[in-house]
Design an enzyme around this catalytic site. Sequence first.
Site, PDB file in Angstrom:
ATOM      1  N   LYS A 171      -6.365   6.705  -4.595  1.00  0.00           N
ATOM      2  CA  LYS A 171      -6.111   7.148  -5.984  1.00  0.00           C
ATOM      3  C   LYS A 171      -6.169   5.976  -6.959  1.00  0.00           C
ATOM      4  O   LYS A 171      -6.727   6.077  -8.047  1.00  0.00           O
ATOM      5  CB  LYS A 171      -4.731   7.836  -6.078  1.00  0.00           C
ATOM      6  CG  LYS A 171      -4.630   9.103  -5.248  1.00  0.00           C
ATOM      7  CD  LYS A 171      -3.238   9.707  -5.308  1.00  0.00           C
ATOM      8  CE  LYS A 171      -2.181   8.850  -4.649  1.00  0.00           C
ATOM      9  NZ  LYS A 171      -2.308   8.731  -3.190  1.00  0.00           N
TER      10      LYS A 171
ATOM     11  N   THR B 157       7.739  14.012   0.570  1.00  0.00           N
ATOM     12  CA  THR B 157       8.505  13.254  -0.397  1.00  0.00           C
ATOM     13  C   THR B 157       9.338  14.241  -1.216  1.00  0.00           C
ATOM     14  O   THR B 157       9.262  15.460  -0.991  1.00  0.00           O
ATOM     15  CB  THR B 157       7.584  12.366  -1.261  1.00  0.00           C
ATOM     16  OG1 THR B 157       8.404  11.442  -2.004  1.00  0.00           O
ATOM     17  CG2 THR B 157       6.718  13.178  -2.215  1.00  0.00           C
TER      18      THR B 157
ATOM     19  N   GLY C 180       1.919   3.184  -3.429  1.00  0.00           N
ATOM     20  CA  GLY C 180       1.270   1.875  -3.333  1.00  0.00           C
ATOM     21  C   GLY C 180      -0.192   2.089  -3.635  1.00  0.00           C
ATOM     22  O   GLY C 180      -0.918   2.660  -2.830  1.00  0.00           O
ATOM     23  N   HIS C 181      -0.612   1.682  -4.829  1.00  0.00           N
ATOM     24  CA  HIS C 181      -1.986   1.933  -5.279  1.00  0.00           C
ATOM     25  C   HIS C 181      -2.721   0.600  -5.389  1.00  0.00           C
ATOM     26  O   HIS C 181      -2.274  -0.311  -6.082  1.00  0.00           O
ATOM     27  CB  HIS C 181      -1.982   2.668  -6.629  1.00  0.00           C
ATOM     28  CG  HIS C 181      -1.331   4.024  -6.555  1.00  0.00           C
ATOM     29  ND1 HIS C 181      -1.070   4.799  -7.653  1.00  0.00           N
ATOM     30  CD2 HIS C 181      -0.905   4.742  -5.487  1.00  0.00           C
ATOM     31  CE1 HIS C 181      -0.505   5.937  -7.259  1.00  0.00           C
ATOM     32  NE2 HIS C 181      -0.386   5.913  -5.950  1.00  0.00           N
ATOM     33  N   THR C 182      -3.852   0.513  -4.693  1.00  0.00           N
ATOM     34  CA  THR C 182      -4.587  -0.750  -4.626  1.00  0.00           C
ATOM     35  C   THR C 182      -5.823  -0.708  -5.510  1.00  0.00           C
ATOM     36  O   THR C 182      -6.613   0.232  -5.437  1.00  0.00           O
ATOM     37  CB  THR C 182      -5.059  -1.014  -3.174  1.00  0.00           C
ATOM     38  OG1 THR C 182      -3.996  -0.673  -2.296  1.00  0.00           O
ATOM     39  CG2 THR C 182      -5.478  -2.456  -2.975  1.00  0.00           C
TER      40      THR C 182
ATOM     41  N   ASP D  46      -2.444   7.801  -0.016  1.00  0.00           N
ATOM     42  CA  ASP D  46      -3.308   6.659   0.309  1.00  0.00           C
ATOM     43  C   ASP D  46      -4.784   7.037   0.401  1.00  0.00           C
ATOM     44  O   ASP D  46      -5.555   6.444   1.173  1.00  0.00           O
ATOM     45  CB  ASP D  46      -2.864   5.999   1.641  1.00  0.00           C
ATOM     46  CG  ASP D  46      -1.413   5.561   1.575  1.00  0.00           C
ATOM     47  OD1 ASP D  46      -0.977   5.154   0.489  1.00  0.00           O
ATOM     48  OD2 ASP D  46      -0.725   5.640   2.612  1.00  0.00           O
TER      49      ASP D  46
ATOM     50  N   THR E 246       5.236  -0.533   2.599  1.00  0.00           N
ATOM     51  CA  THR E 246       6.101  -0.899   3.716  1.00  0.00           C
ATOM     52  C   THR E 246       5.367  -1.698   4.788  1.00  0.00           C
ATOM     53  O   THR E 246       5.993  -2.180   5.730  1.00  0.00           O
ATOM     54  CB  THR E 246       6.684   0.362   4.388  1.00  0.00           C
ATOM     55  OG1 THR E 246       5.579   1.185   4.799  1.00  0.00           O
ATOM     56  CG2 THR E 246       7.555   1.151   3.416  1.00  0.00           C
TER      57      THR E 246
ATOM     58  N   SER F 260     -16.874   7.009  -3.298  1.00  0.00           N
ATOM     59  CA  SER F 260     -16.478   5.598  -3.270  1.00  0.00           C
ATOM     60  C   SER F 260     -16.925   4.984  -1.949  1.00  0.00           C
ATOM     61  O   SER F 260     -16.711   5.560  -0.879  1.00  0.00           O
ATOM     62  CB  SER F 260     -14.960   5.520  -3.411  1.00  0.00           C
ATOM     63  OG  SER F 260     -14.509   4.241  -3.061  1.00  0.00           O
TER      64      SER F 260
ATOM     65  N   GLN G 292       1.363   9.877  -4.086  1.00  0.00           N
ATOM     66  CA  GLN G 292       1.444  10.602  -2.806  1.00  0.00           C
ATOM     67  C   GLN G 292       0.268  11.584  -2.682  1.00  0.00           C
ATOM     68  O   GLN G 292      -0.795  11.313  -3.202  1.00  0.00           O
ATOM     69  CB  GLN G 292       2.808  11.312  -2.658  1.00  0.00           C
ATOM     70  CG  GLN G 292       3.970  10.356  -2.450  1.00  0.00           C
ATOM     71  CD  GLN G 292       4.523   9.753  -3.715  1.00  0.00           C
ATOM     72  OE1 GLN G 292       4.859  10.467  -4.642  1.00  0.00           O
ATOM     73  NE2 GLN G 292       4.649   8.436  -3.783  1.00  0.00           N
TER      74      GLN G 292
HETATM   75  P1  GDP Z   1      -3.666   5.197  -2.987  1.00  0.00           P
HETATM   76  O1  GDP Z   1      -2.236   5.141  -2.601  1.00  0.00           O
HETATM   77  O2  GDP Z   1      -4.213   6.584  -2.941  1.00  0.00           O
HETATM   78  O3  GDP Z   1      -3.956   4.510  -4.297  1.00  0.00           O
HETATM   79  O4  GDP Z   1      -4.458   4.388  -1.865  1.00  0.00           O
HETATM   80  P2  GDP Z   1      -4.039   2.962  -1.233  1.00  0.00           P
HETATM   81  O5  GDP Z   1      -4.352   1.903  -2.204  1.00  0.00           O
HETATM   82  O6  GDP Z   1      -2.654   3.025  -0.676  1.00  0.00           O
HETATM   83  O7  GDP Z   1      -4.997   2.926   0.026  1.00  0.00           O
HETATM   84  C1  GDP Z   1      -6.378   2.996  -0.090  1.00  0.00           C
HETATM   85  C2  GDP Z   1      -6.982   1.722   0.496  1.00  0.00           C
HETATM   86  O8  GDP Z   1      -8.362   1.904   0.674  1.00  0.00           O
HETATM   87  C3  GDP Z   1      -6.848   0.503  -0.406  1.00  0.00           C
HETATM   88  O9  GDP Z   1      -6.734  -0.642   0.396  1.00  0.00           O
HETATM   89  C4  GDP Z   1      -8.158   0.501  -1.179  1.00  0.00           C
HETATM   90  O10 GDP Z   1      -8.532  -0.801  -1.621  1.00  0.00           O
HETATM   91  C5  GDP Z   1      -9.096   0.985  -0.122  1.00  0.00           C
HETATM   92  N1  GDP Z   1     -10.262   1.745  -0.601  1.00  0.00           N
HETATM   93  C6  GDP Z   1     -10.347   2.608  -1.648  1.00  0.00           C
HETATM   94  N2  GDP Z   1     -11.580   3.169  -1.684  1.00  0.00           N
HETATM   95  C7  GDP Z   1     -12.271   2.657  -0.647  1.00  0.00           C
HETATM   96  C8  GDP Z   1     -13.583   2.873  -0.119  1.00  0.00           C
HETATM   97  O11 GDP Z   1     -14.363   3.677  -0.628  1.00  0.00           O
HETATM   98  N3  GDP Z   1     -13.939   2.161   0.984  1.00  0.00           N
HETATM   99  C9  GDP Z   1     -13.091   1.284   1.597  1.00  0.00           C
HETATM  100  N4  GDP Z   1     -13.508   0.657   2.667  1.00  0.00           N
HETATM  101  N5  GDP Z   1     -11.833   1.069   1.143  1.00  0.00           N
HETATM  102  C10 GDP Z   1     -11.434   1.751   0.039  1.00  0.00           C
HETATM  103  P1  IMO Z   2       0.698   6.740  -2.416  1.00  0.00           P
HETATM  104  O1  IMO Z   2       0.923   7.080  -3.871  1.00  0.00           O
HETATM  105  C1  IMO Z   2       1.594   7.689   1.743  1.00  0.00           C
HETATM  106  C2  IMO Z   2       5.608   9.209   2.611  1.00  0.00           C
HETATM  107  C3  IMO Z   2       6.535   8.325   3.437  1.00  0.00           C
HETATM  108  C4  IMO Z   2       7.319   9.404   4.159  1.00  0.00           C
HETATM  109  C5  IMO Z   2       7.487  10.481   3.099  1.00  0.00           C
HETATM  110  C6  IMO Z   2       8.804  10.434   2.338  1.00  0.00           C
HETATM  111  O2  IMO Z   2       0.460   5.305  -2.152  1.00  0.00           O
HETATM  112  O3  IMO Z   2      -0.324   7.654  -1.815  1.00  0.00           O
HETATM  113  P2  IMO Z   2       9.763   8.844   0.423  1.00  0.00           P
HETATM  114  O4  IMO Z   2      10.043   7.378   0.414  1.00  0.00           O
HETATM  115  O5  IMO Z   2       8.815   9.293  -0.629  1.00  0.00           O
HETATM  116  O6  IMO Z   2      11.013   9.679   0.451  1.00  0.00           O
HETATM  117  O7  IMO Z   2       9.042   9.115   1.855  1.00  0.00           O
HETATM  118  O8  IMO Z   2       6.411  10.280   2.178  1.00  0.00           O
HETATM  119  N1  IMO Z   2       5.060   8.562   1.399  1.00  0.00           N
HETATM  120  C7  IMO Z   2       3.776   8.160   1.284  1.00  0.00           C
HETATM  121  N2  IMO Z   2       2.774   8.142   2.178  1.00  0.00           N
HETATM  122  N3  IMO Z   2       1.359   7.283   0.478  1.00  0.00           N
HETATM  123  C8  IMO Z   2       2.353   7.315  -0.441  1.00  0.00           C
HETATM  124  O9  IMO Z   2       2.145   7.047  -1.741  1.00  0.00           O
HETATM  125  C9  IMO Z   2       3.643   7.725  -0.042  1.00  0.00           C
HETATM  126  N4  IMO Z   2       4.831   7.846  -0.681  1.00  0.00           N
HETATM  127  C10 IMO Z   2       5.672   8.379   0.210  1.00  0.00           C
HETATM  128  O10 IMO Z   2       5.806   7.518   4.326  1.00  0.00           O
HETATM  129  O11 IMO Z   2       6.552   9.956   5.189  1.00  0.00           O
HETATM  130 MG    MG Z   3      -0.983   4.168  -1.281  1.00  0.00          MG
END
Ligand code: GDP
Ligand code: IMO
Ligand code: MG
Length: 432
Positions: free
Chosen positions: A16, A241, A40-42, A13, A303, A415, A226
């Site tokens: 990415k 994971t 979960g990529h936003t 998170d 989740t 960013s 991850q």
């Molecule tokens: P990922 O799993 O690595 O793709 O990251 P996620 O999408 O799970 O979580 C990152 C969150 O931070 C998302 O809600 C993005 O929209 C947000 N985000 C990404 N870059 C920035 C930033 O520079 N500033 C802020 N405030 N939010 C960001």
């Molecule tokens: P992104 O790509 C954050 C964590 C779960 C748990 C552990 C094992 O969005 O960064 P799993 O279901 O993979 O067997 O769970 O890994 N986990 C993540 N935490 N971002 C993720 O993906 C994750 N994918 C798995 O919360 O601790």
């Molecule tokens: Mg994520």
Amino acid sequence: MANVVVVGSQWGDEGKGKIVDWLSERADVVVRFQGGHNAGHTLVVDGKTYKLSLLPSGVVREGKLSIIGNGVVFDPHAFVAELGKLKALGVSITPDCLKIAENTALILSLHRELDGYREDAASNSGTKIGTTRRGIGPAYEDKVGRRAIRVMDLADLETLPSKVDRLLTHHNALRRGLGHDEVTHEAIMQELTSVADQILPYMDRVWRVLDDRRRAGERILFEGAQGTLLDIDHGTYPFVTSSNTVAGQAAAGSGVGPGAIDYVLGITKAYTTRVGEGPFPTEQTGEVGDFLGTRGREFGVVTGRKRRCGWFDAVLVRQAVAVNGIKGIALTKLDVLDGLDEIKVCTGYRLDGETIDYLPASQGAQARVEPIYETLQGWQDTTAGARSWNELPAQAVKYVRHIEELIGAPVALLSTSPERDDTILVTDPFQD
Ligand code: GDP
Ligand code: IMO
Ligand code: MG
């Protein structure tokens, strides 16, 4: 020309999705090489939010080829559901712009169920991992156990029944042992055949596609899911994971040689978060944790769980720089720190009376390390939405420079909001 791997340098998170989306303008092909729909990529583009789990983050751009590599574990029903959601948002996805490797292992309902049974049982004994319950671990177990059903098996209805039988011999023994009902052969056959027609048009010989594209001089962007601390080998085992999340996996998980990778970009949050159980030395459970969680909107994409939050841990990221071969980082969410009087950064650990500069490998020691902090002055002006270096307050620049020094890698991208274009380019990874 260069091919770039993007990896998370913390516990996932890190942002990415946003960075891969931004970089994909410069790429021709975007490849997922591990993990599954636990990710979960936003992406936020012109105020519209896309949440992707299984599909590469390049799918929202037209004219890019997206690839799901063999290192991924692939839930066909989740895939169809995600395609449907994206189509509803106006994203057109066809077999011309998306390919799934024929040798990708499938996630079935029995994997998801087993993930849940184990987590429920572990909750009672206090040993749960806090997985996403998507069946990721059980599906990788079957792959390594050489009994997985793979995408190509959907095309061979003559041999599929015997493969399902083999899988069920294993799973039904497990299910009986755990006190759950057995699964029938018919149920699994129905689960697979009902979706086969929607998957097979996307199936391809991905190693060949990538080889052809590389020879044609196209640029490939490998999208990690991850983060390094969730890696099955290098992470906080067993709270990890079930795949290798590090950059080395980009080659094996897609079918290119290691020489195909020119630049590793580590996506790094300006503070630290983690979802699920496991050690987290710089975790802040009080006011600071609440501030970061609220300002950073730290809730899981998959989740909906609240993410644990804490100060930046330079020890972990420095280790991630080493194990991935990170050349530069994309520092994200700097804006979340706006308005803090003081910001702490962890520069080392104390373990059993000694000072160390690495995360020890043992579970017991990881739980015992205590962070050693440096305190930096914060800034009151905003960095949110900054698109050039000169828009940043002097203290924010100092913070960034200090992080570079501590982790031993430069900031290539910065960013400052979730929006695609609120990104400062320092070094183009594709031009490096
Ligand atoms: P990922 O799993 O690595 O793709 O990251 P996620 O999408 O799970 O979580 C990152 C969150 O931070 C998302 O809600 C993005 O929209 C947000 N985000 C990404 N870059 C920035 C930033 O520079 N500033 C802020 N405030 N939010 C960001
Ligand atoms: P992104 O790509 C954050 C964590 C779960 C748990 C552990 C094992 O969005 O960064 P799993 O279901 O993979 O067997 O769970 O890994 N986990 C993540 N935490 N971002 C993720 O993906 C994750 N994918 C798995 O919360 O601790
Ligand atoms: Mg994520």
